[in-house]
Scaffold this active site. Structure first.
Site, mmCIF file in Angstrom:
data_model
loop_
_atom_site.group_PDB
_atom_site.id
_atom_site.type_symbol
_atom_site.label_atom_id
_atom_site.label_comp_id
_atom_site.label_asym_id
_atom_site.label_seq_id
_atom_site.Cartn_x
_atom_site.Cartn_y
_atom_site.Cartn_z
ATOM 1 N N LYS B 78 -39.993 52.143 -52.476
ATOM 2 C CA LYS B 78 -40.291 53.413 -51.784
ATOM 3 C C LYS B 78 -38.996 54.190 -51.558
ATOM 4 O O LYS B 78 -37.961 53.605 -51.217
ATOM 5 C CB LYS B 78 -40.961 53.086 -50.446
ATOM 6 C CG LYS B 78 -41.479 54.307 -49.670
ATOM 7 C CD LYS B 78 -42.136 53.855 -48.365
ATOM 8 C CE LYS B 78 -42.730 55.009 -47.575
ATOM 9 N NZ LYS B 78 -43.348 54.563 -46.312
ATOM 10 N N SER B 153 -48.123 56.233 -45.678
ATOM 11 C CA SER B 153 -47.170 57.046 -46.394
ATOM 12 C C SER B 153 -46.604 56.399 -47.653
ATOM 13 O O SER B 153 -46.029 57.088 -48.483
ATOM 14 C CB SER B 153 -46.005 57.401 -45.463
ATOM 15 O OG SER B 153 -45.281 56.231 -45.118
ATOM 16 N N SER B 177 -48.512 52.425 -42.835
ATOM 17 C CA SER B 177 -48.099 53.028 -44.111
ATOM 18 C C SER B 177 -47.984 52.072 -45.279
ATOM 19 O O SER B 177 -47.834 52.515 -46.414
ATOM 20 C CB SER B 177 -46.762 53.763 -43.931
ATOM 21 O OG SER B 177 -46.968 54.974 -43.250
#
Lengths: 94, 487
Positions: B78, B153, B177
């Site tokens: 990420k 997210s 997330s």
């Protein structure tokens, strides 16, 4: 009304953000709804509850005071928007 | 025989170790898969193809190394985690050109374990969002149905793993997330206990809530990645000096769920679930009972206060953490400003997106003089009560089961107009972050109505990830297979 457009403008200034009048009105409406929802917490009696700011008990750990150099000046300045090669350069302050 | 890219991390790792595949071959297959799928899902913000090829070549030259548990395995990270010399944007324009001079500890540990980092995954800006539509660059789509969101997210990480672009990814989880995108994309996602994984090099959103964790196509894969990234780090004072068990060995210790007690909170099961989520998660609980687990009702009576508590604490911490973006040392700077203050204001206003600005303002407000006690301190008190609620429930059971989210993945654009509505998507996941407990999302089949994956959430005692993995590992073999998205 929990938060007025004037308060939103004031808080935005504190947070170093510049909002258009339209944005201020939009945020005031949205934040008013969100803060209204957050007021739900006042239903709970917390008078005898110690606040919990983190899930782990942080203990300060002492380590040996050893000199080391992880990065060069060049590396640290590499991402600077403006530099003279030795320092970060910012608009004139005084 | 499945396509090479569809293998699990555990399978490909074995083929790499016994030299039936080279690191270069596996890396090339993943890069080819990325080229084929990326136009449809847009999971990635940057690709490190040449570096990955060079690393694979170097690994092949040395040969497999049994001391490196992820030798030659391509992974994706990420974009909120610092990667040395590679872009790290946090999905924000303010860090568009930022290239860290160091690796996050979790990333460094993956590299030391022989993993190859292929790419940086898209995300909601600064991890603020539940759909990955809030990236400043572009929205990621769900590989199961590209008209739907992947969750957020860590939606780029979730979509990349579900689309077989890699064998696993790192996500981060502040309020759900990792677990929400894992649920929406039909993969496994594990948010470790707060303190299990070093946060060093993770750009902070809510420092007392954030954790880094694995997103994978199998439970054993998640165990293998957690094994590498877990453990104390001198660079993060909140990483705990607790022993890290052998997670993979723990998995093989259990073939059923005999002797385990599973807690079912009425607050998670009784209302507001879509019928398909209730059906798939309910069937998984029945399966757990058939496998020998005892189920008991437990109460998490403060659940209804969790979202308010969470959003006060998260935005307060965010407003403080994001104060570092000032256009001086890194990140975007407005060059037209003539004074220092004007430079701060213009750089931040241009660099931060709308949701980030909204949360900074809200956070600044709840911390401001006159409101601090009513909001921030109050929320911190309720946070302790929520943790006590979980501790009490977990004395009656070993693991708590519930859905990850009331619904399966919804359509792109459906949730963007009302911020409060979007915050409510996190209803089942955020308490875990407030309490600092480990939480996991396990795919338990496809929803009858939408055909989209359904995720079951497992929550356990602090630092008891091994038990979560064990229960998930047994269930994984006994619930309807979710399969791989036909993309």
């Amino acid at each position: 009304m929990k938060i007025s457009p004037e308060e939103v403008a004031k808080v935005a200034r504190l947070a170093r953000l510049d909002l258009t009048p339209e944005k201020i009105d939009q945020y005031a409406g949205q934040l008013d709804g969100i803060l209204g929802y957050m007021d739900k917490l006042s239903e709970l009696d917390t008078s005898s509850v110690e606040p919990m700011y983190t899930p782990v008990d942080q203990i300060s750990v002492m380590r040996d005071d050893v000199v080391r150099k992880d990065f060069t000046r060049e590396e640290i300045l590499r991402n600077a928007p403006e530099t003279d090669g030795a320092f970060f350069i910012v608009p004139r302050i005084v | 025989m499945p396509d090479l890219t569809q293998l699990t991390l555990t399978q490909v790792r074995q083929q790499l170790a016994d030299k039936s595949r080279s690191a270069a071959e596996v890396t090339e297959a993943a890069l080819t898969r990325i080229q084929a799928t990326e136009p449809k899902i847009q999971a990635l913000l940057s690709l490190q193809a040449e570096e990955a090829r060079a690393q694979a070549k170097a690994l092949d030259a040395q040969g497999p190394d049994a001391a490196k548990p992820l030798w030659g395995v391509p992974l994706i990270v990420k974009d909120v985690l610092a990667t040395k010399d590679a872009p790290t944007t946090c999905g924000s324009k303010i860090l568009e050109n930022f290239r860290p001079v160091y690796d996050a500890t979790a990333v460094a540990r993956l590299k030391d374990a022989g993993a190859i980092i292929l790419a940086k995954a898209n995300m909601d800006e600064f991890a603020m969002g539940s759909t990955t539509e809030n990236s400043a660059y572009f929205a990621t789509r769900n590989p199961w149905d590209t008209s739907r969101v992947p969750g957020g997210s860590s939606g780029g990480s979730g979509a990349a793993v579900a689309a077989c672009q890699c064998y696993g990814a790192l996500g981060t989880d502040t309020g759900g997330s990792i677990r929400l995108p894992a649920s929406f994309c039909g993969i496994v996602g594990l948010k470790p206990s707060y303190g299990r994984v070093s946060r060093f090099g993770m750009v902070a959103y809510g420092s007392s809530l954030d954790q880094i964790g694995p997103m994978t196509r199998s439970v054993e894969d998640a165990a293998r990645i957690l094994q590498v990234i877990a453990g104390h780090d001198g660079r993060d004072s909140t990483s705990v000096e607790a022993p890290v068990p052998d997670y993979v060995a723990a998995l093989s210790e259990r073939g059923d769920l005999k002797g385990l007690t599973i807690g079912l909170p009425a607050e998670y099961w009784d209302k507001g679930l879509s019928p398909e989520v209730a059906e798939a998660c309910g069937a998984a609980v029945k399966q757990a009972e058939a496998l020998g687990a005892k189920t008991v009702p437990v109460s998490l009576k403060l659940s209804e206060y969790a979202i308010a508590t969470y959003y006060i604490i998260a935005v307060a911490e965010a407003s403080s953490n994001l104060a570092r973006f000032d256009g001086v040392r890194y990140g975007l700077r407005d060059k037209s400003a003539e004074s220092l203050i004007e430079m701060y204001v213009k750089s931040r206003t241009q660099g931060f997106g709308e949701e980030v600005q909204r949360r900074i303002i809200l956070g600044t407000y709840v911390l401001s003089s006159g409101y601090y006690d009513a909001y921030y301190r109050k929320a911190a008190q309720v946070r302790r009560m929520i943790r006590q609620d979980f501790e009490a429930a977990l004395t009656q059971c070993d693991v708590i089961l519930g859905p990850v989210c009331p619904t399966t993945a919804f359509k792109v654009g459906e949730m963007t107009s009302d911020p409060l509505q979007m915050y409510l998507m996190d209803i089942f996941t955020i308490s875990t972050n407030l309490a600092g407990l480990p939480g996991m999302s396990l795919p338990v089949g496809l929803g009858r109505e939408t055909g989209m994956p359904v995720g079951l959430q497992l929550t356990g005692r602090a630092f008891d990830e091994a038990r979560l993995l064990q229960v998930a590992g047994v269930l994984e073999k006994n619930v309807p297979a979710t399969g791989i998205a036909a993309l």
